[in-house]
Scaffold this motif. Structure first.
Motif, short mmCIF file in Angstrom:
data_model
loop_
_atom_site.label_atom_id
_atom_site.label_comp_id
_atom_site.label_asym_id
_atom_site.label_seq_id
_atom_site.Cartn_x
_atom_site.Cartn_y
_atom_site.Cartn_z
N PRO A 231 0.84 -1.21 0.00
CA PRO A 231 0.00 0.00 0.00
C PRO A 231 0.87 1.26 0.00
O PRO A 231 2.06 1.20 0.31
CB PRO A 231 -0.80 -0.13 1.30
N ASP A 232 0.23 2.38 -0.33
CA ASP A 232 0.96 3.66 -0.38
C ASP A 232 1.07 4.21 1.05
O ASP A 232 0.37 5.14 1.44
CB ASP A 232 0.23 4.64 -1.29
N LEU A 250 2.01 -8.52 10.65
CA LEU A 250 1.01 -7.54 10.21
C LEU A 250 -0.42 -7.92 10.57
O LEU A 250 -1.30 -7.07 10.53
CB LEU A 250 1.12 -7.34 8.70
N CYS A 251 -0.68 -9.18 10.87
CA CYS A 251 -2.06 -9.62 11.13
C CYS A 251 -2.16 -10.40 12.43
O CYS A 251 -2.92 -11.36 12.53
CB CYS A 251 -2.57 -10.47 9.98
N SER A 252 -1.37 -10.00 13.42
CA SER A 252 -1.39 -10.72 14.69
C SER A 252 -2.69 -10.43 15.44
O SER A 252 -3.13 -9.28 15.53
CB SER A 252 -0.19 -10.30 15.55
N GLN A 253 -3.32 -11.48 15.98
CA GLN A 253 -4.54 -11.29 16.75
C GLN A 253 -4.24 -10.67 18.12
O GLN A 253 -5.06 -9.94 18.66
CB GLN A 253 -5.25 -12.64 16.94
N ASP A 254 -3.07 -10.95 18.66
CA ASP A 254 -2.65 -10.35 19.93
C ASP A 254 -1.46 -9.44 19.64
O ASP A 254 -0.36 -9.91 19.38
CB ASP A 254 -2.27 -11.44 20.93
N PHE A 302 5.20 -1.21 15.80
CA PHE A 302 4.33 -0.21 15.16
C PHE A 302 3.56 0.56 16.24
O PHE A 302 2.37 0.28 16.49
CB PHE A 302 3.35 -0.89 14.20
N PRO A 303 4.19 1.49 16.92
CA PRO A 303 3.50 2.21 18.02
C PRO A 303 2.32 3.04 17.54
O PRO A 303 1.41 3.33 18.32
CB PRO A 303 4.61 3.10 18.60
N ASP A 304 2.30 3.42 16.26
CA ASP A 304 1.19 4.22 15.72
C ASP A 304 0.10 3.35 15.10
O ASP A 304 -0.80 3.88 14.43
CB ASP A 304 1.71 5.21 14.67
N GLY A 305 0.18 2.07 15.32
CA GLY A 305 -0.80 1.16 14.74
C GLY A 305 -0.20 0.31 13.63
O GLY A 305 0.67 0.76 12.87
N ILE A 306 -0.63 -0.94 13.55
CA ILE A 306 -0.11 -1.86 12.54
C ILE A 306 -0.64 -1.46 11.16
O ILE A 306 -1.86 -1.36 10.98
CB ILE A 306 -0.52 -3.31 12.86
N PRO A 307 0.25 -1.19 10.21
CA PRO A 307 -0.24 -0.81 8.87
C PRO A 307 -0.94 -1.98 8.19
O PRO A 307 -0.52 -3.14 8.32
CB PRO A 307 1.05 -0.43 8.14
N LYS A 308 -2.01 -1.68 7.48
CA LYS A 308 -2.79 -2.72 6.83
C LYS A 308 -2.32 -2.96 5.40
O LYS A 308 -2.11 -2.00 4.65
CB LYS A 308 -4.27 -2.34 6.83
N PRO A 309 -2.13 -4.21 5.02
CA PRO A 309 -1.80 -4.50 3.62
C PRO A 309 -2.98 -4.20 2.70
O PRO A 309 -4.14 -4.21 3.14
CB PRO A 309 -1.45 -5.99 3.64
N GLY A 310 -2.68 -3.92 1.44
CA GLY A 310 -3.74 -3.69 0.47
C GLY A 310 -4.45 -4.97 0.11
O GLY A 310 -4.00 -6.08 0.45
N PRO A 311 -5.56 -4.86 -0.62
CA PRO A 311 -6.32 -6.07 -0.99
C PRO A 311 -5.55 -7.03 -1.87
O PRO A 311 -5.83 -8.23 -1.89
CB PRO A 311 -7.55 -5.50 -1.71
N ASP A 312 -4.56 -6.51 -2.62
CA ASP A 312 -3.77 -7.39 -3.50
C ASP A 312 -2.33 -7.53 -3.03
O ASP A 312 -1.46 -7.96 -3.78
CB ASP A 312 -3.81 -6.87 -4.94
N ARG A 321 4.98 -17.99 -1.76
CA ARG A 321 4.13 -16.81 -1.61
C ARG A 321 3.23 -16.97 -0.38
O ARG A 321 2.69 -18.05 -0.13
CB ARG A 321 3.29 -16.63 -2.87
N VAL A 322 3.05 -15.88 0.38
CA VAL A 322 2.10 -15.89 1.49
C VAL A 322 1.12 -14.74 1.30
O VAL A 322 1.51 -13.62 0.98
CB VAL A 322 2.81 -15.78 2.87
N ASP A 323 -0.16 -15.03 1.47
CA ASP A 323 -1.22 -14.04 1.31
C ASP A 323 -1.79 -13.66 2.67
O ASP A 323 -1.58 -14.34 3.67
CB ASP A 323 -2.32 -14.60 0.41
N PHE A 324 -2.56 -12.56 2.67
CA PHE A 324 -3.12 -12.05 3.91
C PHE A 324 -4.63 -12.22 4.00
O PHE A 324 -5.21 -11.96 5.04
CB PHE A 324 -2.81 -10.55 4.04
N VAL A 325 -5.27 -12.67 2.93
CA VAL A 325 -6.74 -12.69 2.90
C VAL A 325 -7.29 -13.57 4.01
O VAL A 325 -8.13 -13.15 4.81
CB VAL A 325 -7.24 -13.18 1.52
N GLU A 326 -6.79 -14.81 4.13
CA GLU A 326 -7.30 -15.73 5.13
C GLU A 326 -6.98 -15.23 6.54
O GLU A 326 -7.80 -15.30 7.45
CB GLU A 326 -6.72 -17.13 4.92
N ARG A 327 -5.77 -14.69 6.73
CA ARG A 327 -5.36 -14.24 8.06
C ARG A 327 -6.18 -13.01 8.47
O ARG A 327 -6.62 -12.89 9.61
CB ARG A 327 -3.87 -13.91 8.06
#
Length: 333
Positions: A231-232, A250-254, A302-312, A321-327
């Motif tokens: 993402p930008d 980037l997608c940790s539940q805790d 990431f003290p200012d919040g975990i940045p979110k990956p884009g949809p692609d 390759r590892v994707d983020f959709v399922e996580r």
């Protein structure tokens, strides 16, 4: 009685110590422009001169004991570095220190040397250990019990810091290659599309083959995870070392859960020495960060919040390759 060759050899070694101290002082003053460095060199200069002059007067223990203490500590340092890196430089340093440690003891206790020391002594006997020798022995044992462990710890931390900095430098260089490749793409030139590769090792090797200096072998090609379609966001990690799972990052539940650092050797990769102690992040904005294992938590990184990956957005890792959709779906539940 003429001075025997073994004593001459040790005396020459002592004068070499003196010359090295003087040379180091002169070079230090020339480079820094600070003449006060001469004050710092006063003690080692006095020590080495005293060792040589004592030897010339037939007092071998005054040479052997200071030499043994200093070289003993050098051996401790080299052993500490070898335990961490098994580098050729540390091995060579250790062998030289061992030679300089044992050489004078052997040479000055040969029969021909002992006869010369007896001739130089006023009472016909070579110098005994004496109060100075007992004091220096005490210092040697204190060094083994107190100083040496401190030197070992400092050298270990220093080595880890240097290895971490080396990985960070490789990450910065690789990031520069990626930016150059993107500029080629934006200008309509020939570029290396990361999405055309099935793992990050192939992509890194292709970048290095195109832009690497002198076409030398690519250092640690299987040590990076590369973000594709990031993402930008200047704070988004576009590269992380392969000892951490980018999905956990980037997608940790805790967000306060410690992240596991895994040595690449576990999946057939190349260990980069500090892979269980620290990892490196390169952000899209160009900043590079070394994170120690004790700070490997998403909310600390990431003290200012975990940045979110884009949809692609996805990551190329050395194993695929590892994707983020399922996580991301699992986190949102």
């Amino acid at each position: 009685m003429k001075k025997p060759l073994p004593v001459k050899i040790v005396e020459a070694l002592g004068w070499t110590y003196v010359a090295l101290v003087v040379l180091g002082c002169v070079v230090g003053i020339c480079l820094s422009g600070d003449p006060s460095l001469f004050i710092a060199a006063f003690f080692p200069l006095a020590l080495t001169l005293g060792m040589v002059l004592s030897l010339r007067r037939g007092r071998r223990v005054w040479f052997i004991m200071p030499n043994s203490i200093v070289l003993f500590l050098c051996l401790i340092v080299s052993v500490g570095v070898l335990c961490e890196s098994m580098s050729a430089g540390a091995l060579a340093f250790g062998l030289v220190a061992l030679l300089l440690f044992a050489g004078p003891i052997v040479l000055l206790n040969l029969p021909v040397s002992t006869r010369w020391f007896k001739a130089k002594a006023k009472d016909g006997r070579p110098d005994a250990l004496g109060c100075l020798g007992v004091f220096l022995l005490l210092v040697l044992f204190l060094g083994a019990g107190l100083i040496a462990p401190s030197i070992f710890i400092c050298s270990t931390f220093g080595l880890r810091h240097a290895q971490s900095q080396s990985m960070a430098m490789r990450g910065r260089n690789l990031y520069v290659f990626m930016m150059q490749d993107n500029q080629e793409h934006e200008s309509g030139g020939d570029w290396i599309d990361p999405s055309s590769f099935s793992n990050s090792t192939q992509f890194v090797q292709a970048l290095w083959a195109k832009l690497g200096e002198d076409k030398a072998p690519c250092p640690y090609p299987d040590s990076w995870c590369i973000a594709v379609n990031p993402p930008d966001n200047d704070k988004f990690p576009v590269m992380v070392t392969a000892n951490i799972d980018p999905r956990e990052l980037l997608c940790s539940q805790d967000k306060d859960q410690p992240l596991k650092l895994t040595c690449p050797k576990e999946w057939g990769g190349t260990c980069f020495k500090v892979c269980e102690k620290a990892y490196v992040i390169v952000y899209k904005g160009g900043n590079t960060k070394i994170v120690k294992s004790k700070y490997a938590r998403p909310n600390v990184i990431f003290p200012d919040g975990i940045p979110k990956p884009g949809p692609d957005t996805y990551f190329l890792t050395p194993t695929g390759r590892v994707d983020f959709v399922e996580r991301q779906a699992a986190v949102s539940l």
